[in-house]
Scaffold this motif. Structure first.
Motif, short mmCIF file in Angstrom:
data_model
loop_
_atom_site.label_atom_id
_atom_site.label_comp_id
_atom_site.label_asym_id
_atom_site.label_seq_id
_atom_site.Cartn_x
_atom_site.Cartn_y
_atom_site.Cartn_z
N PRO A 86 0.83 -1.20 0.00
CA PRO A 86 0.00 0.00 0.00
C PRO A 86 0.87 1.25 0.00
O PRO A 86 1.96 1.27 0.59
N LEU A 87 0.38 2.30 -0.64
CA LEU A 87 1.12 3.55 -0.70
C LEU A 87 1.51 4.06 0.69
O LEU A 87 2.65 4.48 0.89
N PRO A 88 0.60 4.02 1.70
CA PRO A 88 1.03 4.47 3.03
C PRO A 88 2.20 3.66 3.59
O PRO A 88 3.07 4.22 4.27
N GLY A 98 7.95 5.79 -11.93
CA GLY A 98 8.54 4.52 -12.36
C GLY A 98 7.85 3.29 -11.84
O GLY A 98 8.37 2.18 -11.99
N VAL A 99 6.67 3.45 -11.23
CA VAL A 99 5.92 2.32 -10.68
C VAL A 99 4.45 2.45 -11.10
O VAL A 99 4.04 3.47 -11.63
N ASP A 100 3.69 1.42 -10.85
CA ASP A 100 2.25 1.43 -11.13
C ASP A 100 1.49 1.49 -9.81
O ASP A 100 1.87 0.81 -8.85
N VAL A 101 0.42 2.27 -9.78
CA VAL A 101 -0.43 2.36 -8.61
C VAL A 101 -1.79 1.80 -9.00
O VAL A 101 -2.44 2.30 -9.92
N ILE A 102 -2.19 0.74 -8.33
CA ILE A 102 -3.44 0.03 -8.62
C ILE A 102 -4.34 0.13 -7.39
O ILE A 102 -3.94 -0.24 -6.28
N GLY A 153 -10.23 0.88 -2.85
CA GLY A 153 -9.97 2.23 -2.37
C GLY A 153 -8.60 2.45 -1.76
O GLY A 153 -8.27 3.57 -1.36
N VAL A 154 -7.77 1.41 -1.71
CA VAL A 154 -6.42 1.53 -1.17
C VAL A 154 -5.44 1.47 -2.34
O VAL A 154 -5.44 0.50 -3.10
N PRO A 155 -4.60 2.50 -2.50
CA PRO A 155 -3.62 2.45 -3.59
C PRO A 155 -2.47 1.51 -3.24
O PRO A 155 -1.77 1.70 -2.25
N PHE A 156 -2.30 0.44 -4.04
CA PHE A 156 -1.17 -0.48 -3.90
C PHE A 156 -0.15 -0.12 -4.97
O PHE A 156 -0.51 0.10 -6.12
N VAL A 157 1.11 -0.09 -4.58
CA VAL A 157 2.19 0.27 -5.49
C VAL A 157 2.90 -1.00 -5.95
O VAL A 157 3.33 -1.81 -5.13
N TRP A 158 2.98 -1.15 -7.26
CA TRP A 158 3.59 -2.32 -7.90
C TRP A 158 4.79 -1.85 -8.72
O TRP A 158 4.79 -0.73 -9.24
N SER A 159 5.74 -2.73 -8.92
CA SER A 159 6.80 -2.45 -9.90
C SER A 159 6.11 -2.27 -11.26
O SER A 159 5.07 -2.88 -11.52
N ALA A 160 6.69 -1.44 -12.10
CA ALA A 160 6.09 -1.12 -13.40
C ALA A 160 5.78 -2.39 -14.19
O ALA A 160 6.60 -3.31 -14.28
N ARG A 161 4.56 -2.43 -14.71
CA ARG A 161 4.09 -3.51 -15.59
C ARG A 161 4.15 -4.90 -14.96
O ARG A 161 4.36 -5.89 -15.66
#
Length: 176
Positions: free
Chosen positions: A56-58, A87-91, A95-103
């Protein structure tokens, strides 16, 4: 002149990520809010997400704050990190933004055991994969959510944790 753990740098080197002697990025709290630190912060985001993501972004903001030696993650820090997510993806997950490595976002990723994280810091893609790996026993369980929680390492299943897992399982049934 800007300094790093690996030696000094001139102003012409500012756009390149700072690296410690061992090759890892060297966070610099004194430069954190300066525009010339943009490339460094983007690289720190990418490296942290590559090692710990999805998260999660937090949680990402907390980890980056700790890397810079801070105990708290205030609004200014969070805003600065939000501006460094190129340089990352936010999905969004419920309602919670999860940050993933790009693609790299997917509907299933292997569950990562032995990480010190809260249940809500686990992506629904990991929860779905954990269920899939144990579907034979969970499909016949009297309380599949409770059993799934145990498989995820949850010692005490709170109402909030049960609701989160229930949402993950509802999502799991809608994707392949």
């Amino acid at each position: 002149m800007l300094s790093t753990a690996g030696g000094g740098r001139s102003a012409t080197d500012v756009g390149q990520p700072y690296r410690a002697a061992a090759g890892s990025l060297a966070p610099n709290p004194d430069l954190f809010f300066l525009p010339e630190y943009d490339a460094v912060l983007r690289a720190l985001v990418i490296e942290t997400v590559r090692e710990a993501g999805p998260l999660p972004l937090p949680a990402l903001c907390r980890q980056l704050a700790v890397q810079h030696g801070w105990q708290r993650t205030g609004r200014r820090i969070v805003d600065r990190i939000r501006r460094s997510l190129q340089g990352v993806d936010v999905i969004e997950e419920d309602g919670v933004p999860f940050v993933w490595s790009a693609r790299t976002s997917a509907n299933r990723i292997p569950f990562r055991h032995s990480l010190n994280r809260d249940l809500r810091e686990i992506s629904r893609a990991e929860i779905a994969a954990l269920y899939d790996a144990h579907a034979e026993q969970l499909d016949v369980s009297e309380d599949p959510i409770k059993d799934l929680a145990r498989l995820a390492g949850v010692g005490r299943l709170s109402a909030d944790a049960r609701a989160y897992l229930d949402g993950c399982l509802r999502w799991r049934r809608t994707v392949t």
